[in-house]
Design a protein around this motif. Sequence first.
Motif, mmCIF file in Angstrom:
data_model
loop_
_atom_site.group_PDB
_atom_site.id
_atom_site.type_symbol
_atom_site.label_atom_id
_atom_site.label_comp_id
_atom_site.label_asym_id
_atom_site.label_seq_id
_atom_site.Cartn_x
_atom_site.Cartn_y
_atom_site.Cartn_z
ATOM 1 N N VAL A 21 0.842 -1.209 0.000
ATOM 2 C CA VAL A 21 0.000 0.000 0.000
ATOM 3 C C VAL A 21 0.872 1.251 0.000
ATOM 4 C CG1 VAL A 21 -1.679 1.330 1.337
ATOM 5 C CG2 VAL A 21 -1.932 -1.150 1.123
ATOM 6 N N GLY A 22 1.974 1.233 0.770
ATOM 7 C CA GLY A 22 2.891 2.374 0.793
ATOM 8 C C GLY A 22 3.484 2.633 -0.582
ATOM 9 N N ALA A 23 3.877 1.565 -1.277
ATOM 10 C CA ALA A 23 4.442 1.706 -2.619
ATOM 11 C C ALA A 23 3.404 2.265 -3.579
ATOM 12 C CB ALA A 23 4.946 0.356 -3.109
ATOM 13 N N TRP A 24 2.130 1.863 -3.382
ATOM 14 C CA TRP A 24 1.061 2.360 -4.249
ATOM 15 C C TRP A 24 0.872 3.863 -4.086
ATOM 16 C CZ3 TRP A 24 -4.197 3.998 -3.310
ATOM 17 C CH2 TRP A 24 -4.976 4.068 -4.469
ATOM 18 N N PHE A 25 0.830 4.319 -2.841
ATOM 19 C CA PHE A 25 0.668 5.757 -2.594
ATOM 20 C C PHE A 25 1.874 6.549 -3.092
ATOM 21 C CE2 PHE A 25 -2.674 4.607 0.538
ATOM 22 C CZ PHE A 25 -3.645 5.513 0.123
ATOM 23 N N ARG A 26 3.068 6.002 -2.893
ATOM 24 C CA ARG A 26 4.264 6.694 -3.378
ATOM 25 C C ARG A 26 4.254 6.774 -4.898
ATOM 26 N NH1 ARG A 26 6.664 3.636 0.713
ATOM 27 N NH2 ARG A 26 7.378 2.065 -0.790
ATOM 28 N N GLY A 27 3.781 5.713 -5.537
ATOM 29 C CA GLY A 27 3.737 5.702 -6.994
ATOM 30 C C GLY A 27 2.733 6.687 -7.562
ATOM 31 N N LEU A 28 1.670 6.944 -6.820
ATOM 32 C CA LEU A 28 0.669 7.904 -7.295
ATOM 33 C C LEU A 28 1.253 9.307 -7.424
ATOM 34 C CD1 LEU A 28 -2.500 6.835 -5.245
ATOM 35 C CD2 LEU A 28 -2.027 6.404 -7.669
ATOM 36 N N GLY A 29 2.228 9.601 -6.569
ATOM 37 C CA GLY A 29 2.809 10.942 -6.591
ATOM 38 C C GLY A 29 4.234 11.007 -7.095
ATOM 39 N N ASN A 30 4.776 9.851 -7.471
ATOM 40 C CA ASN A 30 6.173 9.799 -7.895
ATOM 41 C C ASN A 30 6.285 8.896 -9.109
ATOM 42 O OD1 ASN A 30 8.901 9.268 -8.261
ATOM 43 N ND2 ASN A 30 9.352 9.312 -6.072
ATOM 44 N N ARG A 31 6.689 9.463 -10.247
ATOM 45 C CA ARG A 31 6.739 8.691 -11.487
ATOM 46 C C ARG A 31 7.701 7.510 -11.387
ATOM 47 N NH1 ARG A 31 7.648 11.230 -17.570
ATOM 48 N NH2 ARG A 31 7.330 9.250 -18.713
ATOM 49 N N GLU A 32 8.831 7.711 -10.755
ATOM 50 C CA GLU A 32 9.795 6.624 -10.624
ATOM 51 C C GLU A 32 9.238 5.463 -9.801
ATOM 52 O OE1 GLU A 32 13.456 8.071 -9.099
ATOM 53 O OE2 GLU A 32 13.872 9.351 -10.836
ATOM 54 N N GLY A 33 8.392 5.813 -8.813
ATOM 55 C CA GLY A 33 7.809 4.777 -7.965
ATOM 56 C C GLY A 33 6.858 3.855 -8.705
ATOM 57 N N ARG A 34 6.388 4.281 -9.876
ATOM 58 C CA ARG A 34 5.442 3.474 -10.638
ATOM 59 C C ARG A 34 6.090 2.271 -11.320
ATOM 60 N NH1 ARG A 34 2.723 8.873 -13.329
ATOM 61 N NH2 ARG A 34 2.112 9.800 -11.329
ATOM 62 N N TYR A 35 7.422 2.247 -11.311
ATOM 63 C CA TYR A 35 8.130 1.110 -11.889
ATOM 64 C C TYR A 35 8.397 0.022 -10.850
ATOM 65 C CZ TYR A 35 8.914 4.212 -15.861
ATOM 66 O OH TYR A 35 8.731 5.051 -16.928
ATOM 67 N N HIS A 36 8.079 0.316 -9.604
ATOM 68 C CA HIS A 36 8.321 -0.648 -8.526
ATOM 69 C C HIS A 36 7.291 -1.777 -8.608
ATOM 70 C CE1 HIS A 36 8.949 -2.309 -4.517
ATOM 71 N NE2 HIS A 36 10.058 -1.582 -4.442
ATOM 72 N N HIS A 37 7.707 -3.008 -8.381
ATOM 73 C CA HIS A 37 6.820 -4.170 -8.482
ATOM 74 C C HIS A 37 5.645 -4.060 -7.513
ATOM 75 C CE1 HIS A 37 5.424 -8.331 -7.761
ATOM 76 N NE2 HIS A 37 5.678 -8.489 -9.035
ATOM 77 N N ASP A 38 5.879 -3.553 -6.296
ATOM 78 C CA ASP A 38 4.799 -3.454 -5.308
ATOM 79 C C ASP A 38 3.711 -2.488 -5.765
ATOM 80 O OD1 ASP A 38 5.901 -5.289 -3.600
ATOM 81 O OD2 ASP A 38 6.926 -3.805 -2.363
ATOM 82 N N TYR A 39 4.106 -1.403 -6.426
ATOM 83 C CA TYR A 39 3.127 -0.446 -6.944
ATOM 84 C C TYR A 39 2.255 -1.118 -8.005
ATOM 85 C CZ TYR A 39 1.183 3.443 -9.639
ATOM 86 O OH TYR A 39 0.332 4.292 -10.308
ATOM 87 N N LYS A 40 2.892 -1.834 -8.916
ATOM 88 C CA LYS A 40 2.154 -2.531 -9.963
ATOM 89 C C LYS A 40 1.248 -3.606 -9.356
ATOM 90 C CE LYS A 40 5.865 -1.919 -13.356
ATOM 91 N NZ LYS A 40 6.853 -2.627 -14.216
ATOM 92 N N PHE A 41 1.793 -4.313 -8.374
ATOM 93 C CA PHE A 41 1.031 -5.398 -7.759
ATOM 94 C C PHE A 41 -0.246 -4.878 -7.106
ATOM 95 C CE2 PHE A 41 0.068 -8.413 -4.319
ATOM 96 C CZ PHE A 41 0.031 -9.597 -5.047
ATOM 97 N N ALA A 42 -0.173 -3.705 -6.478
ATOM 98 C CA ALA A 42 -1.351 -3.113 -5.850
ATOM 99 C C ALA A 42 -2.451 -2.876 -6.884
ATOM 100 C CB ALA A 42 -0.984 -1.804 -5.157
#
Length: 277
Positions: free
Chosen positions: A73-94
């Motif tokens: 969930v933390g990776a998902w929220f970080r990815g919403l506001g950070n383009r680089e975070g959207r490449y993280h597997h946890d963001y995608k998994f969410a």
Amino acid sequence: MSAISIGQAVVLGAVEGVTEFLPVSSTGHLKIAEGLMGIPVDDKAVVGFSAVIQVGAIAAALVYFGKDIVRIVGAWFRGLGNREGRYHHDYKFAWWVIYATIPIVVVGLAAKPLIEGPLASLWVVAGSLIVGSGVMWAADQMGRHKRGEDDTSLKDAMWVGCSQILALLFPGFSRSGATMSTGLILDLERVAATRLSFFLGIPALTGAGIYELKDAMGSGAAVLPLAIGTVVSFAVAYASISWLLKFVAKHSFNSFVIYRILVGVLLFGLLGMGILS
């Protein structure tokens, strides 16, 4: 529903806790237990009770996988506001969990009259237990068990998520059994398939429990049996999750297949002799 005693609530809570995440069908076992105790399995309020005590089992999963869930969930929220975070597997998994939950929600709402009516039959449960056993055995034999959790993709999540519909329409098939089998067919390791089953089940089962709460409470049900059943479900499910992850790391699903077939045959016998209806 109002006639469910505290003792019956304890039994149903324990059955729910043991079977929710094991690939043996919690719905099937609950219906068998309800039938043996003389509780009408197709009563809307009873269906609501079963859905609500599932929340106890889901809460156990939330606690057991708490660190993983917080990380995802933390990776998902970080990815919403950070383009680089959207490449993280946890963001995608969410996002995959969200996408993969949509099909079962749509089918669940559209087919609700069938799910709570004709498909709630113990005959359907018995048949689904046996048919699901064949699917589980075949999946375990077909799977190459070579892909880990980090190798999962959106395609994997969608296939596994959609497989939950089988258990929704055919109680006895087992949500865990369907999702784990699908994961094995996709060549996931047994532990990876099991963990993916857990993560995809959390939103679907939580939503079902909340949605059915109005039926359980609106039927005149006593709050105490409902609360006790949920607490028992939580405690037993937590222990069940811990055991299952250790078991699948070293064993095949064959023992579950054999058990399901025996239960299915027994249920057909009880129905045929009129002991259950």
